[in-house]
Design a protein around this motif. Structure first.
Motif, mmCIF file in Angstrom:
data_model
loop_
_atom_site.group_PDB
_atom_site.id
_atom_site.type_symbol
_atom_site.label_atom_id
_atom_site.label_comp_id
_atom_site.label_asym_id
_atom_site.label_seq_id
_atom_site.Cartn_x
_atom_site.Cartn_y
_atom_site.Cartn_z
ATOM 1 N N ARG A 19 0.934 -0.739 -0.318
ATOM 2 C CA ARG A 19 0.496 0.062 -0.447
ATOM 3 C C ARG A 19 0.733 1.696 -0.404
ATOM 4 N NH1 ARG A 19 -5.146 -0.086 1.451
ATOM 5 N NH2 ARG A 19 -6.167 -2.563 2.148
ATOM 6 N N GLN A 20 0.163 2.779 -0.488
ATOM 7 C CA GLN A 20 0.992 3.604 -0.565
ATOM 8 C C GLN A 20 0.168 4.835 0.952
ATOM 9 O OE1 GLN A 20 0.799 5.487 -4.083
ATOM 10 N NE2 GLN A 20 2.256 4.965 -4.643
ATOM 11 N N VAL A 21 1.162 4.861 1.504
ATOM 12 C CA VAL A 21 0.554 5.459 3.181
ATOM 13 C C VAL A 21 1.166 7.293 3.547
ATOM 14 C CG1 VAL A 21 -0.443 3.592 4.408
ATOM 15 C CG2 VAL A 21 2.097 4.254 4.889
ATOM 16 N N THR A 22 0.336 7.748 3.885
ATOM 17 C CA THR A 22 1.467 8.918 4.444
ATOM 18 C C THR A 22 1.364 8.380 6.377
ATOM 19 O OG1 THR A 22 -0.764 10.326 4.677
ATOM 20 C CG2 THR A 22 0.597 9.694 2.575
ATOM 21 N N ILE A 23 2.694 9.335 6.635
ATOM 22 C CA ILE A 23 2.610 9.561 8.165
ATOM 23 C C ILE A 23 2.590 11.498 7.757
ATOM 24 C CG2 ILE A 23 4.101 9.670 9.911
ATOM 25 C CD1 ILE A 23 4.861 7.236 8.866
ATOM 26 N N SER A 24 1.132 12.005 8.835
ATOM 27 C CA SER A 24 1.213 13.377 9.077
ATOM 28 C C SER A 24 1.256 13.753 10.751
ATOM 29 C CB SER A 24 0.514 13.801 8.839
ATOM 30 O OG SER A 24 -1.011 13.657 8.985
ATOM 31 N N ARG A 25 1.170 14.868 11.243
ATOM 32 C CA ARG A 25 0.487 14.659 12.218
ATOM 33 C C ARG A 25 -1.205 15.604 12.679
ATOM 34 N NH1 ARG A 25 2.597 16.554 17.113
ATOM 35 N NH2 ARG A 25 5.581 16.426 16.367
ATOM 36 N N ASP A 26 -1.709 14.964 13.301
ATOM 37 C CA ASP A 26 -3.287 15.164 13.590
ATOM 38 C C ASP A 26 -3.184 15.205 15.437
ATOM 39 O OD1 ASP A 26 -6.017 15.764 13.982
ATOM 40 O OD2 ASP A 26 -6.015 12.679 13.903
ATOM 41 N N GLY A 27 -2.911 17.044 15.616
ATOM 42 C CA GLY A 27 -2.951 17.903 17.121
ATOM 43 C C GLY A 27 -1.433 16.610 17.223
ATOM 44 N N GLU A 28 -1.857 16.288 18.592
ATOM 45 C CA GLU A 28 -0.835 15.722 19.850
ATOM 46 C C GLU A 28 -0.053 14.189 19.057
ATOM 47 O OE1 GLU A 28 0.532 17.550 22.380
ATOM 48 O OE2 GLU A 28 0.072 18.949 21.429
ATOM 49 N N ASP A 29 -0.919 13.808 18.230
ATOM 50 C CA ASP A 29 -0.330 12.563 17.909
ATOM 51 C C ASP A 29 0.654 12.846 16.114
ATOM 52 O OD1 ASP A 29 -1.140 10.911 20.269
ATOM 53 O OD2 ASP A 29 -3.230 10.208 20.246
ATOM 54 N N HIS A 35 -3.130 6.476 1.372
ATOM 55 C CA HIS A 35 -2.735 7.579 0.129
ATOM 56 C C HIS A 35 -3.618 6.882 -1.097
ATOM 57 C CE1 HIS A 35 -1.068 10.728 -2.062
ATOM 58 N NE2 HIS A 35 -0.664 9.836 -2.580
ATOM 59 N N PRO A 36 -4.269 7.623 -2.367
ATOM 60 C CA PRO A 36 -4.945 8.637 -2.197
ATOM 61 C C PRO A 36 -6.419 9.023 -0.649
ATOM 62 C CG PRO A 36 -5.517 8.044 -3.493
ATOM 63 C CD PRO A 36 -4.794 6.724 -2.955
ATOM 64 N N GLN A 37 -6.314 7.776 -0.334
ATOM 65 C CA GLN A 37 -7.915 7.959 0.721
ATOM 66 C C GLN A 37 -8.160 8.733 1.287
ATOM 67 O OE1 GLN A 37 -5.962 4.642 -0.234
ATOM 68 N NE2 GLN A 37 -7.644 3.740 -1.879
ATOM 69 N N ASN A 38 -6.783 8.952 1.910
ATOM 70 C CA ASN A 38 -7.073 9.962 3.645
ATOM 71 C C ASN A 38 -7.832 8.654 4.750
ATOM 72 O OD1 ASN A 38 -5.142 11.249 4.613
ATOM 73 N ND2 ASN A 38 -7.047 13.467 4.625
ATOM 74 N N ILE A 39 -7.587 7.488 4.412
ATOM 75 C CA ILE A 39 -8.460 7.069 5.816
ATOM 76 C C ILE A 39 -7.556 7.018 6.722
ATOM 77 C CG2 ILE A 39 -9.866 4.909 6.445
ATOM 78 C CD1 ILE A 39 -10.814 5.303 3.548
ATOM 79 N N ILE A 40 -7.610 7.029 7.952
ATOM 80 C CA ILE A 40 -6.543 6.831 8.867
ATOM 81 C C ILE A 40 -6.622 5.446 9.028
ATOM 82 C CG2 ILE A 40 -6.091 7.514 11.584
ATOM 83 C CD1 ILE A 40 -6.926 10.051 10.944
ATOM 84 N N ALA A 41 -5.521 4.716 9.412
ATOM 85 C CA ALA A 41 -5.011 3.475 9.628
ATOM 86 C C ALA A 41 -4.670 3.160 11.127
ATOM 87 C CB ALA A 41 -4.078 2.556 8.563
ATOM 88 N N PHE A 42 -3.949 4.186 11.503
ATOM 89 C CA PHE A 42 -3.158 3.407 12.730
ATOM 90 C C PHE A 42 -3.280 5.418 13.877
ATOM 91 C CE2 PHE A 42 -1.921 -0.006 10.868
ATOM 92 C CZ PHE A 42 -1.964 -0.815 11.884
#
Length: 75
Positions: A19-29, A35-42
């Motif tokens: 799969r292709q994924v992105t890692i980004s900041r979401d608040g404190e986590d 990618h490209p669906q932008n569905i959070i997995a972890f």
């Protein structure tokens, strides 16, 4: 070349990513999202642990967070 580098090189060249994924900041986590669906997995408090998990699952990280010098969790 060390044995670990040889194994990693073999793995990258012979086993395709799942799969292709992105890692980004979401608040404190930090979050891993498909990618490209932008569905959070972890979600986790440290980006390094998410990167390690993505590599073990053979997920390609197409976009990653930028390490911030004052926040060790982003390294």
């Amino acid at each position: 070349m060390s044995a670990l580098n040889a194994v990693e090189s073999f793995r990258k060249n012979t086993v395709p990513f799942r799969r292709q994924v992105t890692i980004s900041r979401d608040g404190e986590d930090f979050v891993v999202a498909f990618h490209p669906q932008n569905i959070i997995a972890f979600r986790h408090g440290e980006a390094k642990e998410l990167r390690r998990m993505c590599h073990s699952l053979r997920w390609e990280i197409v976009r990653d967070t930028m390490p911030e010098p004052d926040d060790i969790r982003s390294w």
